[in-house]
Design an enzyme around this catalytic site. Sequence first.
Site, PDB file in Angstrom:
ATOM      1  N   SER A  69     -24.371  -7.222 122.803  1.00  0.00           N
ATOM      2  CA  SER A  69     -23.808  -6.279 123.771  1.00  0.00           C
ATOM      3  C   SER A  69     -23.849  -4.839 123.235  1.00  0.00           C
ATOM      4  O   SER A  69     -24.005  -4.609 122.036  1.00  0.00           O
ATOM      5  CB  SER A  69     -22.367  -6.646 124.086  1.00  0.00           C
TER       6      SER A  69
HETATM    7  N1  SAH Z   1     -20.918 -10.797 121.422  1.00  0.00           N
HETATM    8  C1  SAH Z   1     -22.295 -11.194 121.284  1.00  0.00           C
HETATM    9  C2  SAH Z   1     -22.987 -11.170 122.608  1.00  0.00           C
HETATM   10  C3  SAH Z   1     -23.462 -12.506 122.956  1.00  0.00           C
HETATM   11  S1  SAH Z   1     -24.245 -12.723 124.522  1.00  0.00           S
HETATM   12  C4  SAH Z   1     -23.000 -10.342 120.269  1.00  0.00           C
HETATM   13  O1  SAH Z   1     -22.352  -9.431 119.709  1.00  0.00           O
HETATM   14  O2  SAH Z   1     -24.162 -10.559 119.981  1.00  0.00           O
HETATM   15  C5  SAH Z   1     -23.343 -14.155 125.079  1.00  0.00           C
HETATM   16  C6  SAH Z   1     -23.512 -15.399 124.260  1.00  0.00           C
HETATM   17  O3  SAH Z   1     -22.741 -16.418 124.910  1.00  0.00           O
HETATM   18  C7  SAH Z   1     -24.928 -15.943 124.173  1.00  0.00           C
HETATM   19  O4  SAH Z   1     -25.281 -16.087 122.833  1.00  0.00           O
HETATM   20  C8  SAH Z   1     -24.850 -17.304 124.871  1.00  0.00           C
HETATM   21  O5  SAH Z   1     -25.686 -18.293 124.302  1.00  0.00           O
HETATM   22  C9  SAH Z   1     -23.393 -17.657 124.701  1.00  0.00           C
HETATM   23  N2  SAH Z   1     -22.844 -18.636 125.637  1.00  0.00           N
HETATM   24  C10 SAH Z   1     -23.113 -18.812 126.957  1.00  0.00           C
HETATM   25  N3  SAH Z   1     -22.381 -19.815 127.465  1.00  0.00           N
HETATM   26  C11 SAH Z   1     -21.619 -20.312 126.445  1.00  0.00           C
HETATM   27  C12 SAH Z   1     -20.649 -21.358 126.337  1.00  0.00           C
HETATM   28  N4  SAH Z   1     -20.284 -22.119 127.376  1.00  0.00           N
HETATM   29  N5  SAH Z   1     -20.079 -21.563 125.123  1.00  0.00           N
HETATM   30  C13 SAH Z   1     -20.397 -20.809 124.051  1.00  0.00           C
HETATM   31  N6  SAH Z   1     -21.315 -19.805 124.090  1.00  0.00           N
HETATM   32  C14 SAH Z   1     -21.909 -19.554 125.276  1.00  0.00           C
END
Ligand code: SAH
Length: 222
Positions: A69
């Site tokens: 993000s």
């Molecule tokens: N805060 C993160 C942004 C991640 S994007 C960073 O700093 O990089 C959102 C993430 O949520 C993705 O990696 C995706 O695979 C994960 N995600 C989606 N659905 C999910 C679920 N049900 N449980 C755990 N992770 C999930």
Amino acid sequence: MVAGGVGEGDSYGGYRTRLVETLQSKGVRDLSVLRAIQMVPRHLFVPESVRHRAYDDAALPIGSGQTISQPYVQARYLELIGLTGQEKVLEIGTGSGYQTALLSLVASMVFSVERVAGLAQSARTALATAGIRNVTVLVGDGSLGWRPFAPYDAILVSAASPEVPAPLVDQLAPGGRMVIPLGDRSSQVLTLVERLADGVRTSTIADVRFVPLVGEFGFRQE
Ligand code: SAH
């Protein structure tokens, strides 16, 4: 504490200082949050191909169709949950692990759940390289929360959900705060959920755009 962080003499310190200044100019005020941004080597959390943009205030691709993000949004998240350094925190959607690293500096203990095993593994590696130890990365469906370590003083969801997953409310401690993007797959509203003695209070903060939370209490399929 954080290898490669401020004072450790890595060559990215100046870029981090500029990122901190950018965030301040956009209204981020919380000193513990700004300090965390100054400390955490974001370049360790992005793929080689976008490393030259690691300190831009921008979302970047991290593989598996996911994104790290925008730092401004991550800083706002941390400001909203208002941590003092004593809290046990649950993060849903580890992704790159960068937000996890920021959290590790403003909370006492962090449990972070990621559904894509490969991302969880690279996040663990980056966190270890950054010298961060008060974090546990778990693989599973974070829409169910992570019951064994509940309740949590704060829950930070960094994937978009159609509604607040009920298990997450259950696992939030009384007085606890959760931030979560709520909406459809293309646009959402960042929402603050506070657990009070007699129920929950929700307040909407800003329009945001996140990848979907895919799971039993999120979106059913990709
Ligand atoms: N805060 C993160 C942004 C991640 S994007 C960073 O700093 O990089 C959102 C993430 O949520 C993705 O990696 C995706 O695979 C994960 N995600 C989606 N659905 C999910 C679920 N049900 N449980 C755990 N992770 C999930």
